[in-house]
Scaffold this active site. Structure first.
Site, short mmCIF file in Angstrom:
data_model
loop_
_atom_site.label_atom_id
_atom_site.label_comp_id
_atom_site.label_asym_id
_atom_site.label_seq_id
_atom_site.Cartn_x
_atom_site.Cartn_y
_atom_site.Cartn_z
N ASP A 193 0.83 -1.20 0.00
CA ASP A 193 0.00 0.00 0.00
C ASP A 193 0.87 1.27 0.00
O ASP A 193 1.87 1.33 0.72
CB ASP A 193 -0.86 -0.03 1.27
CG ASP A 193 -1.95 1.03 1.30
OD1 ASP A 193 -2.85 0.96 0.45
OD2 ASP A 193 -1.89 1.92 2.17
N GLU A 255 1.64 -0.54 -4.93
CA GLU A 255 0.66 0.48 -5.27
C GLU A 255 1.41 1.80 -5.23
O GLU A 255 1.63 2.37 -4.16
CB GLU A 255 -0.49 0.50 -4.26
CG GLU A 255 -1.58 1.47 -4.67
CD GLU A 255 -2.17 2.31 -3.55
OE1 GLU A 255 -3.28 2.82 -3.72
OE2 GLU A 255 -1.51 2.49 -2.50
C1 NOJ Z 1 -4.48 2.86 -0.87
C2 NOJ Z 1 -5.60 1.94 -0.58
O1 NOJ Z 1 -5.89 1.21 -1.73
C3 NOJ Z 1 -6.74 2.80 -0.12
O2 NOJ Z 1 -7.93 2.06 -0.02
C4 NOJ Z 1 -6.36 3.42 1.19
O3 NOJ Z 1 -7.39 4.31 1.60
C5 NOJ Z 1 -5.06 4.20 1.07
N1 NOJ Z 1 -4.06 3.50 0.35
C6 NOJ Z 1 -4.50 4.51 2.43
O4 NOJ Z 1 -4.01 3.35 3.02
#
Ligand code: NOJ
Length: 530
Positions: A193, A255
């Site tokens: 993440d 991500e």
């Molecule tokens: C990316 C995640 O996919 C999202 O759902 C989340 O709110 C943010 N990162 C913060 O962790």
């Protein structure tokens, strides 16, 4: 082929209205029948759920809402028995404010070593009543919150998600231990993440521009002090060494909302992550020119580092593509859609979504599916505002609808309460009353259903090894067509307004009916034996 399970909304075994691990296990046959290789699960760790679990209070356990570690082990065993790999979500940029470290930091007070694990600072102004800098939260509002003793802490997301200080060896060691904990339990990998956010530019220099984690296509590239700092790469190199020390293939997918492509490629160098999500592709407008450019740039972008290209159209953070594509005049990937907003054309959206998916599934590399898209599930675009739970909705002071509309529980059985999501009648987010139409049992084995289309496309993708193929661009290219060959399959998508003649050859699969004369209607993709 990796299938994203959003545990809150996949399947609810205990009937409390919230999905859980036993629910996921009970529906694994659906994934095996669909023909994916792996599932990635969004967070199921103990959490106050202020950001649907992306606010982790304990990285080495399962939230009782979702089950127990034994349930997790049973899920992994059941997945492996079906030949499915398991990828879990890792949230290293921030903890929950309920995490013991943050609680200790609050108690220990200013100047204490416990506070060094986060970014605590004095405020500006005579009494420190102004935030330390102008950084904004991705979810809206300032990225700083003041605690009663007067200091402020940094949170790039919700105030319940304090950012960790990755300059501290103790923070690094904690996550090595977390990786090992799950690797020892048999996971095959991690989805990382906010992978571009862990390191902040030293001194936290001011940045007053609106806080979006994306450099939108076409925008001038500038590196904000909170994103894509060079120091993040040492972290992933260290993690890669940990993964490589385990037997079998273990992977990481990042991500990272980073552009341009050369910056993105740095995350997937041979000694870092294996894959990174391709959000430029997800955001590419629905025109032949834009789609072709996105495909070419994506493939060229990963080539210098020899990594695998990835493709994705939907996830738990963006408007589902079956709705996004239902707007004639462009669309927004984020922000959500609600009552009172312009509503998508459902039929158009689904037709394009099926065409887009078949285009995506013909591309070499790894593709990510988001639960429910194989049913043609649209966004819930008329969710009552008083049902919303996404912190974006609250932090933006109700200006941004947020992401609840793509997180509505999956319909499994047309005739069951909550469409078979669980034995209880109420799900944590209400499902639209007419979602029986999309239920898995209403689509399974039905010729022409979206589930049948996905299943057949995945079967052909595997048989023809499209994931390992190489694209050869075709002659039918033009303003309206994308046309290429991947090994034994020629792929044509018609983005125009009128049917396009198809070249001779057996049509193996099409995303919609062909015209009576055999031509390819608008917003349709065909796979032809080359
Ligand atoms: C990316 C995640 O996919 C999202 O759902 C989340 O709110 C943010 N990162 C913060 O962790």
């Amino acid at each position: 082929m990796i299938y994203q399970v959003y545990p809150r909304s996949f399947a609810d075994a205990d009937g409390d209205g919230m999905g859980d691990l036993r629910g996921i296990t009970s529906r694994l046959d659906h994934l095996a029948d669909l023909g994916v290789d792996a599932l990635w699960m969004s967070p199921f760790y103990p959490s106050p759920q202020h950001d649907a679990g992306y606010d982790v209070a304990d990285y080495r356990d399962v939230d009782p809402r979702f089950g127990t570690l034994e349930d997790f082990d049973a899920l992994v065993a059941a997945a492996k028995a079906r030949g499915l790999r398991v990828v879990v979500d890792l949230v290293p940029n921030h903890t929950s404010s309920d995490h013991v470290w943050f609680q200790e930091a609050l108690t220990a007070g200013p100047g204490s070593t416990k506070r060094e694990r986060y970014h605590f600072r004095k405020g500006l102004g005579p009494d420190g009543e102004q935030p330390p800098n102008g950084w904004q939260s991705v979810f809206g509002g300032p990225a700083w919150t003041r605690v009663p003793d007067g200091e402020w802490y940094l949170h790039l997301f919700d105030s319940s998600q304090p950012d960790l200080n990755w300059d501290l060896p103790e923070v690094r060691q904690m996550f090595i231990d977390v990786l090992r904990f799950w690797l020892d339990r048999g996971v095959d990998g991690f989805r990382v993440d906010v992978a571009h956010g862990l390191i902040k530019e030293s001194g936290l220099p001011d940045w007053t521009e609106a806080q979006v984690p994306i450099t939108s296509p076409g925008a001038e590239h500038r590196t904000p002090p909170m994103w894509d700092q060079d120091g993040v790469h040492d972290i992933y190199r260290e993690w890669r060494r940990v993964l490589d020390s385990y037997e079998g293939d273990r992977m990481m997918v990042g991500e990272a909302w980073v552009s341009p492509a050369e910056r993105m490629a740095r995350y997937i160098r041979p000694d870092e992550m294996h894959q990174a999500f391709n959000f430029s592709y997800l955001m590419a407008p629905w025109t032949a020119t834009d789609q072709r450019a996105a495909i070419v740039e994506s493939i060229e972008g990963v080539a210098p580092v020899g990594a695998v290209c990835t493709w994705v159209l939907s996830n738990h953070d963006v408007v589902r593509h079956a709705s996004r594509l239902g707007f004639e005049a462009g669309y927004s990937t984020q922000g959500g859609i609600g009552v009172g907003d312009a509503q998508p054309d459902e039929a158009l959206g689904l037709r394009r979504a099926r065409a887009a998916t078949m285009l995506m599934l013909s591309l070499p590399g790894s593709a990510y599916l988001y639960q429910g898209e194989e049913l043609g599930l649209p966004e819930h675009t008329t969710l009552p505002d008083d049902e919303r739970q996404d912190p974006t909705w609250f932090r933006s002071k109700h200006e941004v609808r947020g992401r609840d509309g793509c997180r509505v529980p999956v319909p499994w059985e047309a005739a069951a309460p909550s469409f078979g999501f669980g034995p209880g009648s109420a799900a944590w987010l209400p499902q639209p009353a007419d979602w029986g139409r999309f239920a898995a049992d209403a689509e399974r084995g039905v010729p022409g259903s979206t589930l049948s289309l996905y299943t057949e496309a995945l079967r052909l993708r595997r048989t023809h090894q499209l994931g390992r193929g190489v694209l050869q661009w075709g002659t039918g290219e033009g303003e309206d067509l994308v046309d290429f060959r991947n090994g034994g399959i020629r792929v044509i998508t018609n983005f125009g307004q009128v049917p396009a003649p198809l070249p001779p050859g057996e049509v193996l699969l099409a995303s919609g009916d062909l015209a009576a004369d055999g031509s390819l209607p608008p917003d349709t993709t065909a796979w032809i034996r080359a």
